[in-house]
Motif scaffolding. Structure first.
Motif, PDB file in Angstrom:
ATOM      1  N   GLU A   1     -16.646  -6.344  16.609  1.00  0.00           N
ATOM      2  CA  GLU A   1     -16.214  -5.025  16.004  1.00  0.00           C
ATOM      3  C   GLU A   1     -16.913  -3.539  16.726  1.00  0.00           C
ATOM      4  O   GLU A   1     -17.927  -3.895  16.426  1.00  0.00           O
ATOM      5  N   PRO A   2     -15.628  -3.065  17.119  1.00  0.00           N
ATOM      6  CA  PRO A   2     -16.957  -1.638  17.601  1.00  0.00           C
ATOM      7  C   PRO A   2     -16.787  -1.009  16.192  1.00  0.00           C
ATOM      8  O   PRO A   2     -16.245  -1.388  14.725  1.00  0.00           O
ATOM      9  N   HIS A   3     -18.109   0.362  16.023  1.00  0.00           N
ATOM     10  CA  HIS A   3     -18.258   0.755  14.970  1.00  0.00           C
ATOM     11  C   HIS A   3     -17.385   1.874  15.164  1.00  0.00           C
ATOM     12  O   HIS A   3     -17.002   2.053  15.846  1.00  0.00           O
ATOM     13  N   PRO A   4     -17.180   1.957  13.420  1.00  0.00           N
ATOM     14  CA  PRO A   4     -16.816   3.152  13.035  1.00  0.00           C
ATOM     15  C   PRO A   4     -17.287   4.576  13.804  1.00  0.00           C
ATOM     16  O   PRO A   4     -18.083   4.869  13.314  1.00  0.00           O
TER      17      PRO A   4
ATOM     18  N   ILE B   1     -13.948   2.084   6.501  1.00  0.00           N
ATOM     19  CA  ILE B   1     -13.997   1.015   7.214  1.00  0.00           C
ATOM     20  C   ILE B   1     -13.106   0.748   7.832  1.00  0.00           C
ATOM     21  O   ILE B   1     -13.145   1.100   9.488  1.00  0.00           O
ATOM     22  N   TRP B   2     -12.480   0.167   7.231  1.00  0.00           N
ATOM     23  CA  TRP B   2     -11.186  -0.221   8.503  1.00  0.00           C
ATOM     24  C   TRP B   2     -10.618   0.522   8.806  1.00  0.00           C
ATOM     25  O   TRP B   2     -10.690   0.859  10.374  1.00  0.00           O
TER      26      TRP B   2
ATOM     27  N   ARG C   1     -11.630   4.218  10.260  1.00  0.00           N
ATOM     28  CA  ARG C   1     -12.761   4.740  11.325  1.00  0.00           C
ATOM     29  C   ARG C   1     -13.140   3.303  12.091  1.00  0.00           C
ATOM     30  O   ARG C   1     -12.842   4.309  13.347  1.00  0.00           O
ATOM     31  N   ARG C   2     -12.734   2.064  12.259  1.00  0.00           N
ATOM     32  CA  ARG C   2     -12.856   1.366  13.500  1.00  0.00           C
ATOM     33  C   ARG C   2     -11.549   1.443  13.726  1.00  0.00           C
ATOM     34  O   ARG C   2     -11.577   1.657  14.526  1.00  0.00           O
ATOM     35  N   HIS C   3     -10.526   1.665  13.586  1.00  0.00           N
ATOM     36  CA  HIS C   3      -9.049   1.517  13.983  1.00  0.00           C
ATOM     37  C   HIS C   3      -9.044   3.111  14.621  1.00  0.00           C
ATOM     38  O   HIS C   3      -8.684   2.519  15.821  1.00  0.00           O
TER      39      HIS C   3
ATOM     40  N   THR D   1     -11.005   2.056  17.872  1.00  0.00           N
ATOM     41  CA  THR D   1     -10.213   1.576  18.761  1.00  0.00           C
ATOM     42  C   THR D   1      -9.706   2.557  20.128  1.00  0.00           C
ATOM     43  O   THR D   1      -8.901   2.482  20.546  1.00  0.00           O
TER      44      THR D   1
END
Length: 62
Positions: free
Chosen positions: A4-7, A38-39, A41-43, A46
């Motif tokens: 998963e990408p870093h935020p 966290i969700w 910032r990851r979104h 992306t």
């Protein structure tokens, strides 16, 4: 969470949201706030990675 990408870094609107959620009733639990942060910032990370290459293809050369 492997792969998963870093935020991205915290933004001013996100900090404002987190502070409001902590100090204004009804306050959400700290775990829920952190999960949301966290969700989000990851979104955004992306979306940013997808947006920049696509945008560079739309610009005319030269």
């Amino acid at each position: 969470m492997t792969g998963e990408p870093h935020p991205i870094s915290l933004t001013v609107p996100e900090i404002r949201h987190l502070l409001t959620a902590v100090f204004a009733p009804p306050a959400a639990t700290a775990a829920r706030l952190l999960h949301w942060s966290i969700w989000r910032r990851r979104h955004q990370a992306t979306a940013r990675r997808s947006h920049y290459p696509r945008r560079s293809l739309d610009e005319p050369a030269g």
